[in-house]
Write a protein that holds these residues in place. Structure first.
Motif, PDB file in Angstrom:
ATOM      1  N   PHE A  38      44.296  39.075  26.255  1.00 49.98           N
ATOM      2  CA  PHE A  38      43.948  40.202  27.117  1.00 49.98           C
ATOM      3  C   PHE A  38      42.803  39.845  28.068  1.00 49.98           C
ATOM      4  CE2 PHE A  38      45.284  42.035  23.016  1.00 49.98           C
ATOM      5  CZ  PHE A  38      46.207  42.988  23.395  1.00 49.98           C
ATOM      6  N   VAL A  39      42.768  40.574  29.183  1.00 59.52           N
ATOM      7  CA  VAL A  39      41.527  40.829  29.906  1.00 59.52           C
ATOM      8  C   VAL A  39      41.336  42.346  29.851  1.00 59.52           C
ATOM      9  CG1 VAL A  39      41.794  38.815  31.386  1.00 59.52           C
ATOM     10  CG2 VAL A  39      42.637  41.035  32.187  1.00 59.52           C
ATOM     11  N   TRP A  40      40.136  42.805  30.148  1.00 62.93           N
ATOM     12  CA  TRP A  40      39.842  44.235  30.057  1.00 62.93           C
ATOM     13  C   TRP A  40      39.219  44.715  31.357  1.00 62.93           C
ATOM     14  CZ3 TRP A  40      38.700  40.543  26.407  1.00 62.93           C
ATOM     15  CH2 TRP A  40      39.401  40.623  25.194  1.00 62.93           C
ATOM     16  N   LEU A  41      39.724  45.816  31.881  1.00 58.71           N
ATOM     17  CA  LEU A  41      39.171  46.393  33.107  1.00 58.71           C
ATOM     18  C   LEU A  41      38.437  47.680  32.779  1.00 58.71           C
ATOM     19  CD1 LEU A  41      39.101  46.058  36.273  1.00 58.71           C
ATOM     20  CD2 LEU A  41      40.821  47.883  36.279  1.00 58.71           C
ATOM     21  N   ILE A  49      34.445  46.793  36.612  1.00 59.42           N
ATOM     22  CA  ILE A  49      33.922  45.619  35.916  1.00 59.42           C
ATOM     23  C   ILE A  49      35.081  44.987  35.168  1.00 59.42           C
ATOM     24  CG2 ILE A  49      32.326  44.725  34.181  1.00 59.42           C
ATOM     25  CD1 ILE A  49      30.510  47.120  34.699  1.00 59.42           C
ATOM     26  N   LEU A  50      35.283  43.709  35.385  1.00 60.35           N
ATOM     27  CA  LEU A  50      36.297  42.969  34.638  1.00 60.35           C
ATOM     28  C   LEU A  50      35.624  42.240  33.483  1.00 60.35           C
ATOM     29  CD1 LEU A  50      39.320  42.120  34.580  1.00 60.35           C
ATOM     30  CD2 LEU A  50      38.649  40.097  35.909  1.00 60.35           C
ATOM     31  N   VAL A  80      44.255  47.195  41.537  1.00 64.81           N
ATOM     32  CA  VAL A  80      43.099  46.312  41.686  1.00 64.81           C
ATOM     33  C   VAL A  80      43.557  44.965  42.223  1.00 64.81           C
ATOM     34  CG1 VAL A  80      41.257  45.099  40.436  1.00 64.81           C
ATOM     35  CG2 VAL A  80      41.835  47.454  39.838  1.00 64.81           C
ATOM     36  N   THR A  81      42.879  44.483  43.258  1.00 65.55           N
ATOM     37  CA  THR A  81      43.120  43.140  43.780  1.00 65.55           C
ATOM     38  C   THR A  81      41.972  42.231  43.361  1.00 65.55           C
ATOM     39  OG1 THR A  81      41.911  43.408  45.871  1.00 65.55           O
ATOM     40  CG2 THR A  81      44.197  44.222  45.796  1.00 65.55           C
ATOM     41  N   PRO A  82      42.169  40.921  43.388  1.00 72.44           N
ATOM     42  CA  PRO A  82      41.078  40.011  43.020  1.00 72.44           C
ATOM     43  C   PRO A  82      39.814  40.223  43.844  1.00 72.44           C
ATOM     44  CG  PRO A  82      43.141  38.824  43.097  1.00 72.44           C
ATOM     45  CD  PRO A  82      43.438  40.194  43.623  1.00 72.44           C
ATOM     46  N   ASP A  83      39.969  40.541  45.126  1.00 72.12           N
ATOM     47  CA  ASP A  83      38.795  40.731  45.981  1.00 72.12           C
ATOM     48  C   ASP A  83      38.003  41.979  45.605  1.00 72.12           C
ATOM     49  OD1 ASP A  83      39.407  38.450  47.360  1.00 72.12           O
ATOM     50  OD2 ASP A  83      40.318  39.469  49.076  1.00 72.12           O
ATOM     51  N   ASP A  84      38.643  42.913  44.899  1.00 73.56           N
ATOM     52  CA  ASP A  84      37.948  44.142  44.485  1.00 73.56           C
ATOM     53  C   ASP A  84      36.951  43.887  43.357  1.00 73.56           C
ATOM     54  OD1 ASP A  84      39.475  45.692  46.251  1.00 73.56           O
ATOM     55  OD2 ASP A  84      41.032  46.066  44.749  1.00 73.56           O
ATOM     56  N   ILE A  85      37.126  42.790  42.649  1.00 70.25           N
ATOM     57  CA  ILE A  85      36.305  42.517  41.469  1.00 70.25           C
ATOM     58  C   ILE A  85      35.002  41.845  41.902  1.00 70.25           C
ATOM     59  CG2 ILE A  85      36.166  41.303  39.266  1.00 70.25           C
ATOM     60  CD1 ILE A  85      38.173  43.601  39.279  1.00 70.25           C
ATOM     61  N   THR A  86      33.901  42.567  41.736  1.00 74.96           N
ATOM     62  CA  THR A  86      32.591  42.020  42.121  1.00 74.96           C
ATOM     63  C   THR A  86      31.688  41.757  40.916  1.00 74.96           C
ATOM     64  OG1 THR A  86      31.712  44.265  42.463  1.00 74.96           O
ATOM     65  CG2 THR A  86      32.655  43.131  44.386  1.00 74.96           C
ATOM     66  N   PHE A 104      38.704  35.060  40.958  1.00 73.33           N
ATOM     67  CA  PHE A 104      37.931  36.230  41.396  1.00 73.33           C
ATOM     68  C   PHE A 104      36.684  35.749  42.138  1.00 73.33           C
ATOM     69  CE2 PHE A 104      40.379  37.199  37.605  1.00 73.33           C
ATOM     70  CZ  PHE A 104      41.117  38.307  38.030  1.00 73.33           C
ATOM     71  N   PRO A 105      36.870  35.272  43.361  1.00 72.90           N
ATOM     72  CA  PRO A 105      35.790  34.568  44.076  1.00 72.90           C
ATOM     73  C   PRO A 105      34.611  35.444  44.466  1.00 72.90           C
ATOM     74  CG  PRO A 105      37.681  34.926  45.525  1.00 72.90           C
ATOM     75  CD  PRO A 105      38.122  35.311  44.148  1.00 72.90           C
ATOM     76  N   ASN A 106      34.794  36.759  44.523  1.00 71.82           N
ATOM     77  CA  ASN A 106      33.702  37.644  44.931  1.00 71.82           C
ATOM     78  C   ASN A 106      32.814  38.077  43.773  1.00 71.82           C
ATOM     79  OD1 ASN A 106      34.734  37.580  47.528  1.00 71.82           O
ATOM     80  ND2 ASN A 106      35.913  39.470  47.278  1.00 71.82           N
ATOM     81  N   ALA A 107      33.165  37.670  42.574  1.00 66.23           N
ATOM     82  CA  ALA A 107      32.514  38.243  41.393  1.00 66.23           C
ATOM     83  C   ALA A 107      31.193  37.559  41.058  1.00 66.23           C
ATOM     84  CB  ALA A 107      33.442  38.165  40.200  1.00 66.23           C
ATOM     85  N   GLN A 108      30.234  38.400  40.713  1.00 60.51           N
ATOM     86  CA  GLN A 108      29.015  37.945  40.040  1.00 60.51           C
ATOM     87  C   GLN A 108      29.311  37.913  38.546  1.00 60.51           C
ATOM     88  OE1 GLN A 108      25.637  40.736  39.451  1.00 60.51           O
ATOM     89  NE2 GLN A 108      24.458  39.280  40.677  1.00 60.51           N
ATOM     90  N   LEU A 109      28.941  36.808  37.906  1.00 59.32           N
ATOM     91  CA  LEU A 109      29.237  36.640  36.484  1.00 59.32           C
ATOM     92  C   LEU A 109      28.059  37.069  35.625  1.00 59.32           C
ATOM     93  CD1 LEU A 109      30.859  33.072  36.572  1.00 59.32           C
ATOM     94  CD2 LEU A 109      31.919  35.283  37.100  1.00 59.32           C
TER      95      LEU A 109
END
Length: 265
Positions: A38-41, A49-50, A80-86, A104-109
């Motif tokens: 799984f991943v969780w949204l 938040i992913l 949700v698109t990958p760009d939506d995940i920050t 998910f290139p826009n995401a802060q980890l």
């Protein structure tokens, strides 16, 4: 003060497993024992938040562990698109949890400092400890760090209002569980602090472990974090998809309203 939606998004499964793969000193160790991935949204209004990213087709091929769908496609029914995940909470850096960081290139980890130290330190000289990690995934986390897009946590921390992380360790040195305020109460995404309900409630440790005491102590910690036993969600148990309501697609399960019945204990 509003609460979060929590969606468990299944992107893969593996049926060619036995109980020996899931429990130390397993009884009936040759019996089949499937695993879901799984991943969780988390969603609250416009906030997303992913939790974890899964892994992609390239990693699936390299490890011989096929996925049912790319994690990006798995999230699509939720709009949700990958760009939506920050923001991405990385529970730990094993391949099946951090193998899609680049998706998910826009995401802060958000990561425990202990996990980065573990994944880049001398413990990785040992093949059994290194096996669940993939170098490219660790390098992607380091690139986010140098791009100013990685937040380290040391133990307990708040990521957003109603979302906290808690270092458990055991399975990996910096493994963190995620606590989320929902309509049903405080829900805990255990990730690999408890792969299965049986790990947690029967106190049967999972065989991939760096510190057995931390893993066993972590089972108790999960109980203190959740409002009720049924709100602890294991990281890989296929029972999750039957105990909680179906979401907007067959591979999505809605967690924030709580389970439909009594969870196994």
């Amino acid at each position: 003060m509003s609460n979060w939606e929590v969606h468990a998004v299944k992107y893969a499964d593996r049926n060619a497993r036995t109980r020996a793969d899931s429990f130390i000193l397993a009884d009936n160790h040759d019996a089949p024992h499937a695993m879901d991935y799984f991943v969780w949204l988390l969603r609250k209004g416009s906030e997303l938040i992913l939790v974890d990213t899964g892994y992609d087709d390239a990693e699936a091929t390299a490890r011989g562990r096929p996925i049912r769908m790319d994690p990006r496609a798995a999230l699509a029914p939720l709009g949700v698109t990958p760009d939506d995940i920050t923001r991405v909470i990385v529970t730990h850096l094993h391949y099946d949890h951090a193998g899609g960081l680049h998706l998910f290139p826009n995401a802060q980890l958000h990561l425990q400092a202990a996990e980065m130290a573990f994944a880049t330190g001398p413990c990785m000289c040992h093949d059994p400890l290194r096996a669940p990690f993939t170098a490219d995934h660790i390098c992607e986390a380091v690139k986010r760090l140098y791009a100013g897009k990685l937040v380290f946590h040391d133990g307990d921390a708040e990521v957003a209002d109603g979302v906290t992380v808690h270092c458990i360790g055991g399975h990996s040195r910096g493994l963190q569980a995620v606590r989320v305020r929902t309509d049903a109460g405080w829900l805990v995404l255990a990730s690999d602090a408890a792969h299965y309900y049986e790990n947690l409630w029967a106190r049967k440790p999972f065989p991939i472990v760096v510190d057995l005491q931390d893993m066993l102590d972590g089972f108790d910690r999960l109980q203190t974090l959740a409002s009720a036993p049924g709100l602890i969600v294991p990281g890989h148990d296929p029972l999750v998809t039957t105990l909680f309501p179906r979401g907007v697609a067959d591979h999505i399960t809605r967690l924030d309203q709580g389970p439909m019945g009594k969870v196994p204990q």
